[in-house]
Write a protein that holds these residues in place. Structure first.
Motif, PDB file in Angstrom:
ATOM      1  N   VAL A 114       0.842  -1.198   0.000  1.00 23.30           N
ATOM      2  CA  VAL A 114       0.000   0.000   0.000  1.00 23.30           C
ATOM      3  C   VAL A 114       0.878   1.250   0.000  1.00 23.30           C
ATOM      4  O   VAL A 114       0.600   2.224  -0.716  1.00 23.30           O
TER       5      VAL A 114
ATOM      6  N   LEU B 262      -5.046   0.516  -6.210  1.00 21.88           N
ATOM      7  CA  LEU B 262      -5.098   0.655  -4.755  1.00 21.88           C
ATOM      8  C   LEU B 262      -6.524   0.453  -4.243  1.00 21.88           C
ATOM      9  O   LEU B 262      -6.744  -0.277  -3.265  1.00 21.88           O
TER      10      LEU B 262
ATOM     11  N   GLU C 133      -7.718  -2.650  -1.832  1.00 21.77           N
ATOM     12  CA  GLU C 133      -8.361  -2.430  -0.530  1.00 21.77           C
ATOM     13  C   GLU C 133      -9.754  -3.059  -0.499  1.00 21.77           C
ATOM     14  O   GLU C 133     -10.174  -3.600   0.535  1.00 21.77           O
TER      15      GLU C 133
ATOM     16  N   ARG D  69      -7.122  -6.545   0.802  1.00 20.13           N
ATOM     17  CA  ARG D  69      -5.684  -6.731   0.549  1.00 20.13           C
ATOM     18  C   ARG D  69      -5.316  -8.188   0.233  1.00 20.13           C
ATOM     19  O   ARG D  69      -4.155  -8.576   0.345  1.00 20.13           O
TER      20      ARG D  69
END
Length: 533
Positions: free
Chosen positions: A81, A120, A124, A128
């Motif tokens: 991340v 990203l 999420e 993850r």
């Protein structure tokens, strides 16, 4: 259209186990982050999009235990991340810079920025853990998930150590079941490395099929008529082999004439991490070491060109369409010719390292999407999986194969040459000593069991084919040598302590944290068969 061919597309998703939490960041951890960002997240998004659209596609993917372990590791997830946020910050700066100084690269800079943001968000949204997405596609029958060896060990160079081969296979299968919730039918031989007899061990673990290199047919002990286009039994076992088709694979794989060499495709080696001033790029690299940032603006142009052309999305996408059609044309042409001559419907198997697509070959994921989208009613080509093939193809030939691989020369040259041959006297000795420890201290519990399990982990990690390959390829040689020496040194800590019937508890706790892999390991697997007390 009459069916002309079936195609098994097998992708191998593997990286060596790299996890160095003792540092704020670590250069080689970027191998994982680049692969997730440029290959595995975009590939999953493409496959999910095809599934939502109702397209009936098939694909096989092998995720190695070292790769899945890193994907599921919370500290590495957090670092990934951080990596993506760094790419976003760099992208925002690049868009501003491009508007002022280089408007010709603004479009692709914006693309990289938006890709980082969307990846990203996607990551999420999956908590993850993108492996759950691949598992769902497997449950729907779109993807066949394939097991492989614990640390991608190259089997032929350990053929005299059956306990080590068994440990690699057993942990590979157990890891697959733990991560994906199902027993595998297929097993990816690391580096397509085969030796006679390994099929008998695989059979004991419920494996039904393996892939073999094209070299296996050329050097087989018996003459084979159909092995290059039909499932073939291996030796006297019930294991079925699917032979990698050299000519079809090389349409993509060849670094001399493969599709990725086209001058309109993006240049992999030209990156702003090396081009822009250090004062600008330093926050996005590792200390003063220039590395790839993923922001690449140039087309290949030619292999010798000093001045590269700016990358053009439109031209590149047109080439992807052309190459996808050309690829299908070659399959169809060969299928028609073979069927007219023999009456057989061929099954062609093509195998690749997965990170070629998207990472090395930027347009490669679009290529996969195009060929999976192809209409079998028009092309006569249907994509399938090895296990699906076994449902409607009955193997009629047995192949008695010799030792082989997909490496240069078709044998073991890559993993056993002047640069790396020295390692095997050490890894072989470690295996022998691990067998000794397992025999002398069977069925231990508590601290001794943990101590011996850690020794087994270190041996398996030292066996990884990545270290000799890196030495051969002359890339991160110092790192590979250091990792190998550290694993062997750690094993020797256990061996020397156990020879005194002692446990170094402080060392053990640190070692377990350092190499947090294979929770299901049982060192007793190293007791030689027939010698269990």
């Amino acid at each position: 259209m009459i069916s002309t061919a079936k195609v098994n597309l097998l992708l191998h998703a593997h990286l060596p186990y790299v996890r160095h939490l003792e540092y704020p960041s670590f250069l080689e951890e970027d191998w994982l982050f680049e692969a997730l960002h440029e290959t595995y997240i975009p590939l999953l998004r493409i496959l999910e999009d095809l599934d939502r659209s109702g397209h009936d596609f098939r694909l096989s993917i092998c995720f190695s235990p070292t790769f899945t372990t890193m994907c599921l590791d919370e500290p590495l997830q957090e670092r990934f991340v951080t990596y993506l946020n760094s790419r976003i910050e760099l992208g925002e700066k690049e868009v501003v810079r491009a508007k002022k100084e280089a408007p010709e690269v603004l479009k692709i800079a914006t693309f990289y920025l938006e890709q980082a943001k969307s990846n990203l968000a996607f990551y999420e949204n999956y908590g993850r853990n993108i492996l759950t997405g691949y598992r769902k596609l497997s449950e729907k029958g779109r993807v066949e998930l394939v097991a492989t060896a614990a640390t991608n060990a190259y089997f032929p160079l350990y053929r005299n150590y059956e306990t080590a081969i068994r440990a690699q296979i057993e942990l590979g299968v157990k890891s697959h079941i733990r991560v994906f919730g199902e027993a595998p039918r297929g097993f990816w031989l690391p580096e397509c490395g085969y030796y006679p007899g390994v099929e008998n061990i695989l059979s004991e673990y419920g494996i039904k099929w393996i892939q073999l290199p094209s070299q296996s047919v050329i050097t087989a002990k018996n003459r084979l008529e159909k092995a290059d286009h039909a499932p073939t039994l291996v030796g006297d076992s019930q294991i079925t082999s699917f032979i990698r088709d050299w000519s079809l694979t090389n349409l993509v794989w060849s670094d001399a004439y493969g599709y990725p060499c086209d001058p309109d495709y993006r240049e992999f080696y030209r990156d702003i991490g090396y081009d822009l001033p250090m004062s600008y790029i330093q926050p996005y690299i590792h200390d003063d070491i220039r590395v790839f940032t993923g922001y690449k603006y140039w087309a290949i142009t030619s292999q010798t060109a000093v001045e590269k052309k700016v990358y053009d999305f439109t031209r590149a996408e047109a080439k992807v369409q052309l190459h996808a059609e050309n690829f299908l044309y070659h399959i169809r042409r060969r299928g028609i010719a073979l069927t007219s001559e023999t009456g057989d419907e061929p099954v062609y198997t093509i195998c690749f390292d997965a990170d070629l697509f998207g990472h090395r070959w930027f347009e490669g994921l679009s290529f996969i999407r195009q060929i999976l989208l192809s209409d079998s009613s028009k092309t006569g080509i249907s994509f399938t999986t090895p296990s699906e093939c076994l449902g409607y193809f009955v193997p009629t030939e047995r192949g008695y194969f010799n030792e082989c691989s997909w490496g240069k020369g078709g044998f073991s040259d890559v993993w056993l040459d002047g640069s790396n041959a020295w390692i095997y006297r050490h890894t072989h000795k470690a295996i022998e000593r691990m067998q000794e420890l397992s025999f002398r201290f069977p069925a231990q519990s508590s601290l001794k069991a943990r101590f011996l399990n850690q020794a087994a982990r270190e041996v398996l990690l030292a066996m990884a084919s990545d270290w000799p390959y890196i030495m051969y390829d002359k890339t991160s040689v110092n790192y590979a040598e250091k990792r190998l020496r550290n694993h062997l040194g750690s094993f020797n800590v256990v061996y020397s302590n156990m020879c005194k019937n002692a446990v170094n508890t402080e060392w053990l706790i640190k070692a377990e944290k350092r190499n947090a892999i294979f929770p299901e390991i049982d060192y007793n697997i190293f007791i030689p068969k027939g010698k269990k007390k």
